[in-house]
Motif scaffolding. Structure first.
Motif, PDB file in Angstrom:
ATOM      1  N   ILE A   3      -0.502 -20.598  11.366  1.00 57.40           N
ATOM      2  CA  ILE A   3      -1.158 -21.796  10.864  1.00 57.40           C
ATOM      3  C   ILE A   3      -0.133 -22.634  10.111  1.00 57.40           C
ATOM      4  O   ILE A   3       0.491 -22.162   9.156  1.00 57.40           O
ATOM      5  N   LEU A  21      -8.489 -12.753   3.662  1.00 55.98           N
ATOM      6  CA  LEU A  21      -7.451 -13.480   4.380  1.00 55.98           C
ATOM      7  C   LEU A  21      -6.073 -13.130   3.847  1.00 55.98           C
ATOM      8  O   LEU A  21      -5.087 -13.073   4.604  1.00 55.98           O
ATOM      9  N   TRP A  30      -1.772 -12.760  10.625  1.00 55.38           N
ATOM     10  CA  TRP A  30      -1.640 -14.201  10.803  1.00 55.38           C
ATOM     11  C   TRP A  30      -0.558 -14.702   9.860  1.00 55.38           C
ATOM     12  O   TRP A  30      -0.151 -13.994   8.932  1.00 55.38           O
ATOM     13  N   ALA A  98      -9.941 -19.607  17.164  1.00 53.04           N
ATOM     14  CA  ALA A  98      -9.477 -18.240  16.899  1.00 53.04           C
ATOM     15  C   ALA A  98      -8.751 -17.636  18.100  1.00 53.04           C
ATOM     16  O   ALA A  98      -8.051 -16.632  17.959  1.00 53.04           O
ATOM     17  N   ILE A 143      -9.794 -23.149   8.145  1.00 52.07           N
ATOM     18  CA  ILE A 143      -8.887 -22.013   8.327  1.00 52.07           C
ATOM     19  C   ILE A 143      -9.630 -20.712   8.058  1.00 52.07           C
ATOM     20  O   ILE A 143      -9.526 -19.740   8.816  1.00 52.07           O
ATOM     21  N   THR A 146     -11.990 -19.781  10.810  1.00 52.52           N
ATOM     22  CA  THR A 146     -11.287 -19.424  12.042  1.00 52.52           C
ATOM     23  C   THR A 146     -10.599 -18.074  11.942  1.00 52.52           C
ATOM     24  O   THR A 146     -10.783 -17.200  12.796  1.00 52.52           O
ATOM     25  N   ILE A 147      -9.820 -17.873  10.889  1.00 51.07           N
ATOM     26  CA  ILE A 147      -9.018 -16.658  10.767  1.00 51.07           C
ATOM     27  C   ILE A 147      -9.890 -15.416  10.658  1.00 51.07           C
ATOM     28  O   ILE A 147      -9.570 -14.363  11.220  1.00 51.07           O
ATOM     29  N   ARG A 148     -11.020 -15.521   9.981  1.00 49.50           N
ATOM     30  CA  ARG A 148     -11.872 -14.343   9.788  1.00 49.50           C
ATOM     31  C   ARG A 148     -12.462 -13.828  11.103  1.00 49.50           C
ATOM     32  O   ARG A 148     -12.980 -12.714  11.161  1.00 49.50           O
ATOM     33  N   MET A 150     -10.647 -13.411  13.791  1.00 51.14           N
ATOM     34  CA  MET A 150      -9.597 -12.704  14.534  1.00 51.14           C
ATOM     35  C   MET A 150      -9.756 -11.193  14.391  1.00 51.14           C
ATOM     36  O   MET A 150     -10.194 -10.700  13.348  1.00 51.14           O
ATOM     37  N   ILE A 153      -9.244  -8.712  10.970  1.00 48.51           N
ATOM     38  CA  ILE A 153      -9.288  -9.409   9.688  1.00 48.51           C
ATOM     39  C   ILE A 153     -10.431  -8.884   8.827  1.00 48.51           C
ATOM     40  O   ILE A 153     -10.247  -8.530   7.669  1.00 48.51           O
TER      41      ILE A 153
END
Length: 241
Positions: A3, A21, A30, A98, A143, A146-148, A150, A153
């Motif tokens: 990111i 995160l 990430w 993601a 963010i 989105t990241i959570r 993956m 995570i």
């Protein structure tokens, strides 16, 4: 996933480097690369804004430092800008993002961007019809969402599957110990051990929550026969309450 964030306020991004995160960052699931595009200004005092052509209130972010910051990145992936005219961010977008290998966010400030900035982005996105002082908070929200999603995570990979909006419905009610508190009891079905009945109860209560609080989500939903039956039961029950 990598990111990149172009911002005038790098210090604002501490929250997404903590908690779940933050552990993902430590485990290298990430990467976060924050770029202060003020550093790419060629002006004496590194200012990045100017008065708008044609007059008007406020200041406008210049194209040059933002473009130079973008050019400094080895790769950019999908470039996203926060803007009120953009598409409204939702869970489906988070799920799509993601799957990307890299995302780049550009955070606005002041009265907005020189219009030519938009020539260098792939998507303009908004988080709602209200005004904030900058794009940092919307960017952090997107963010996080989105990241959570993956793999690895969240502690339980099934957690994100059962959450609100993941299937177009609000989440069903959740309970934990004690089974009774001040006369308020956990629904008996949840302690029955009958997993089929529990699954049906959860679907019905997710439909009920959506029907009562976000009926707009049901308007375009392609409902199964079971969902249709449960929704009719819910409507009858709510009318008699």
């Amino acid at each position: 996933m990598r990111i990149n964030v172009l911002t005038l306020f790098p210090e604002m991004f501490t929250p997404i480097q903590t908690s779940i995160l933050g552990r993902g960052l430590e485990d290298k699931k990430w990467e976060l690369n924050i770029v202060n595009f003020r550093e790419f200004s060629e002006r004496k005092h590194h200012s990045v804004d100017d008065t708008p052509y044609g007059g008007g209130a406020g200041m406008v972010l210049q194209l040059m430092p933002i473009k130079a910051a973008l050019d400094s990145l080895p790769s950019k992936g999908k470039v996203i800008i926060t803007a009120p005219q953009g598409k409204t961010f939702n869970q489906q977008m988070a799920q799509e993002w993601a799957q990307e290998e890299e995302l780049t966010f550009i955070c606005g400030h002041f009265e907005g961007f020189d219009q030519r900035v938009y020539d260098y982005v792939d998507e303009a996105v908004s988080i709602g019809d209200y005004v904030l002082t900058g794009g940092e908070l919307p960017t952090m929200s997107m963010i996080d969402a989105t990241i959570r999603l993956m793999p690895g995570i969240l502690g339980n990979d099934f957690s994100s599957v059962e959450e609100s909006f993941s299937h177009g419905l609000l989440e069903y009610p959740q309970y934990t110990r004690p089974a009774e508190f001040e006369g308020k009891k956990v629904p008996e079905i949840l302690t029955s051990g009958n997993h089929q009945k529990i699954a049906e109860w959860r679907l019905k209560e997710a439909l009920r929550a959506t029907y009562l609080h976000r009926p707009d989500l049901l308007a375009g939903r392609d409902m199964t026969k079971q969902e249709q039956k449960l929704l009719e039961e819910i409507k009858d029950e709510e009318q008699t309450n």
